[in-house]
Design an enzyme around this catalytic site. Structure first.
Site, short mmCIF file in Angstrom:
data_model
loop_
_atom_site.label_atom_id
_atom_site.label_comp_id
_atom_site.label_asym_id
_atom_site.label_seq_id
_atom_site.Cartn_x
_atom_site.Cartn_y
_atom_site.Cartn_z
N PHE A 1 -82.38 28.52 -23.53
CA PHE A 1 -82.66 28.78 -22.12
C PHE A 1 -83.99 29.54 -22.01
CE2 PHE A 1 -81.69 31.02 -18.05
CZ PHE A 1 -81.38 29.91 -17.28
N ASP B 1 -76.05 33.15 -27.74
CA ASP B 1 -75.87 33.19 -26.29
C ASP B 1 -74.77 32.20 -25.94
OD1 ASP B 1 -75.97 32.90 -23.53
OD2 ASP B 1 -78.10 33.41 -23.46
N TYR C 1 -70.59 34.44 -14.85
CA TYR C 1 -70.54 33.76 -13.54
C TYR C 1 -70.53 32.24 -13.64
CZ TYR C 1 -75.65 33.96 -14.29
OH TYR C 1 -76.92 33.88 -14.82
N LYS C 2 -70.50 31.70 -14.86
CA LYS C 2 -70.47 30.24 -15.04
C LYS C 2 -69.00 29.81 -15.11
CE LYS C 2 -75.19 30.16 -16.51
NZ LYS C 2 -76.19 30.30 -17.57
N ARG D 1 -77.80 16.77 -13.93
CA ARG D 1 -76.83 17.42 -14.81
C ARG D 1 -75.49 17.55 -14.10
NH1 ARG D 1 -77.64 23.60 -16.89
NH2 ARG D 1 -77.10 23.93 -14.71
C1 LIG Z 1 -77.35 31.07 -17.30
C2 LIG Z 1 -77.98 31.53 -18.55
C3 LIG Z 1 -78.68 32.74 -18.59
C4 LIG Z 1 -78.88 33.55 -17.34
O1 LIG Z 1 -79.28 34.83 -17.62
P1 LIG Z 1 -79.29 35.94 -16.48
O2 LIG Z 1 -79.88 37.09 -17.13
O3 LIG Z 1 -77.89 36.11 -16.02
O4 LIG Z 1 -80.12 35.41 -15.34
C5 LIG Z 1 -79.21 33.15 -19.80
N1 LIG Z 1 -79.06 32.40 -20.92
C6 LIG Z 1 -78.39 31.23 -20.91
C7 LIG Z 1 -78.22 30.45 -22.16
C8 LIG Z 1 -77.84 30.76 -19.72
O5 LIG Z 1 -77.19 29.60 -19.70
#
Ligand SMILES: *Cc1c(COP(=O)(O)O)cnc(C)c1O
Length: 419
Positions: free
Chosen positions: A127, A204, A229-230, A379
């Site tokens: 990400f 992650d 939050y996912k 997606r």
């Molecule tokens: C959604 C997501 C994030 C989001 O990070 P925030 O700090 O909450 O904005 C980070 N890493 C991955 C792999 C994600 O899927």
């Protein structure tokens, strides 16, 4: 299969789905809306509203006393609750900050723990926020971020990672499930690649927890972060979690120090004395309203069970790909996610040259909500607690219709913006 046969089959799959009932635990203001973005923001558990009202009531009635009645303990209490979903033990997980901030903390801690080593290895499926965080952390020590490139845009084999990891590597940091293609790294084997070179491993788990099997303990992983939050439906911007393997906790420093990570924050001492255990990775005052709200979704995920969620998720992504092959590949889509379910998360990306316009047309004309990921992916996130097989079938049919009738052309000028 024609359309009515597909819908029949979807109905049969829903009837046989042991998790079908969980769908009704989540708010559904519009029954017609097909929400395929639960991997970006999970739907709201109905109970989240009462739980949040309850927190407001605690604030109203207890005022500062709330800190003595559970607020102070909440980051670790909820971390312990989440622990079994990721193969962690009590005392190894805390809720705090955002995923990105937690990455800064744990990557920084790892670099400090490996003096003389200044390289961090990641891959280009990670990400972007993670890559930015890692880049910033290595710059702080004059080091280098090594970004292993995917050869097919979808996967990164362990051998390619192994070739980039050596005695200069302090840390390997990867997304377990890639946000775009949905590729899932082998937690155990990649962790071994890092360990064989004497590096630490940081995962992650944002796109995994609540949908993909994760056993950090069995993999011997050192560090992990992830969103709540996912698939966990913790609420927009709810605090993230972080994991530090128990044996490592005493030897790692939190480089983003703050009073909530201290042994005695209310001693107001100017001398640092990091708390023992996972608490040392906290920073400042947690956002109690959204922190306590996480529990509504977490309880549902725990009740459903990680194994059952993974089983359903695999069936659902298989079903979607099968329908895509039949109805969407012939009209210009390509499947941009791995075809092997064991290395695929709970979302499926379908590539098309007009992906952005198709995404917009699906939302505006069919109340189907996937998301667009640049440059050419639509997606489809399948959240096993809330997505039905019938919705998958109808979403494929809507996608076919948008392309065949060329109704997407009206959205050709769409700008990407927030997606
Ligand atoms: C959604 C997501 C994030 C989001 O990070 P925030 O700090 O909450 O904005 C980070 N890493 C991955 C792999 C994600 O899927």
């Amino acid at each position: 299969m024609n359309l009515s046969q597909v819908l029949e089959r979807a109905k049969a799959l829903d009837a046989a789905d042991p998790l079908a009932g969980f769908r009704h635990r989540f708010a559904a203001p519009d029954e017609e809306c097909i929400y395929l973005d639960g991997n970006s923001l999970g739907k709201m558990p109905v109970r989240a509203m009462a739980l949040t009202m309850d927190t407001l009531d605690q604030w109203a009635t207890q005022m500062v006393g709330g800190w003595k009645n559970g607020w102070y303990e909440a980051p670790l209490r909820l971390g312990d609750k989440l622990a079994p979903l990721i193969g962690a033990q009590p005392g190894e997980v805390a809720m705090s900050d955002s995923t990105t901030v937690n990455l800064h903390k744990l990557a920084g801690a790892a670099l400090r723990a490996r003096p003389g080593r200044t390289r961090v290895v990641t891959d280009d499926l990670n990400f972007p926020s993670d890559v930015l965080a890692l880049q910033s952390v290595v710059e702080g020590v004059g080091g280098e971020l090594v970004v292993v490139r995917s050869r097919d845009g979808m996967t990164v084999p362990e051998d390619d990672l192994a070739a980039a990891v050596d005695e200069r590597t302090a840390l390997v940091s990867l997304s377990h499930t890639a946000f775009k293609s949905g590729f899932v790294h082998d937690l155990k084997r990649v962790t071994q690649v890092a360990h064989q070179a004497g590096a630490l491993m940081l995962w992650d788990l944002s796109h995994s927890v609540g949908a993909v099997h994760v056993d950090l303990g069995a993999a011997g992983a050192d560090l992990a972060v992830g969103c709540t939050y996912k698939y966990l439906s913790g609420g927009p911007g709810a605090p993230a979690f972080l994991y530090v393997r128990a044996e490592l906790q005493a030897s790692l420093d939190n480089p983003v120090a703050g009073w909530f990570g201290q042994a005695h924050p209310f001693a107001f001492s100017l001398e640092p004395e990091p708390a023992a255990g996972i608490r040392r990775f906290l920073v400042g005052t947690p956002p109690i309203l959204s922190l306590l709200g996480i529990e509504a979704g977490l309880d549902i995920v725990l009740e459903a069970g990680a194994q059952a969620l993974r089983t359903k998720s695999m069936l659902q992504t298989e079903f979607l790909i099968e329908l895509a092959d039949q109805f969407l590949v012939p009209i210009g889509f390509t499947v941009a996610s791995p075809r092997d379910a064991t290395v695929r998360g709970s979302h499926v990306s379908l590539a098309h040259p007009h992906a952005l316009a198709i995404d917009r047309a699906l939302i505006a004309e069919h109340q189907v909500i996937p998301d667009f990921r640049t440059p050419d992916n639509v997606r489809f996130g399948l959240a096993p607690l809330t997505t039905s097989f019938d919705e998958i079938a109808r979403a494929v049919e809507a996608t076919r219709s948008v392309v065949e009738t060329r109704s997407f052309e009206a959205y050709e000028g769409a700008v990407e913006g927030v997606t």
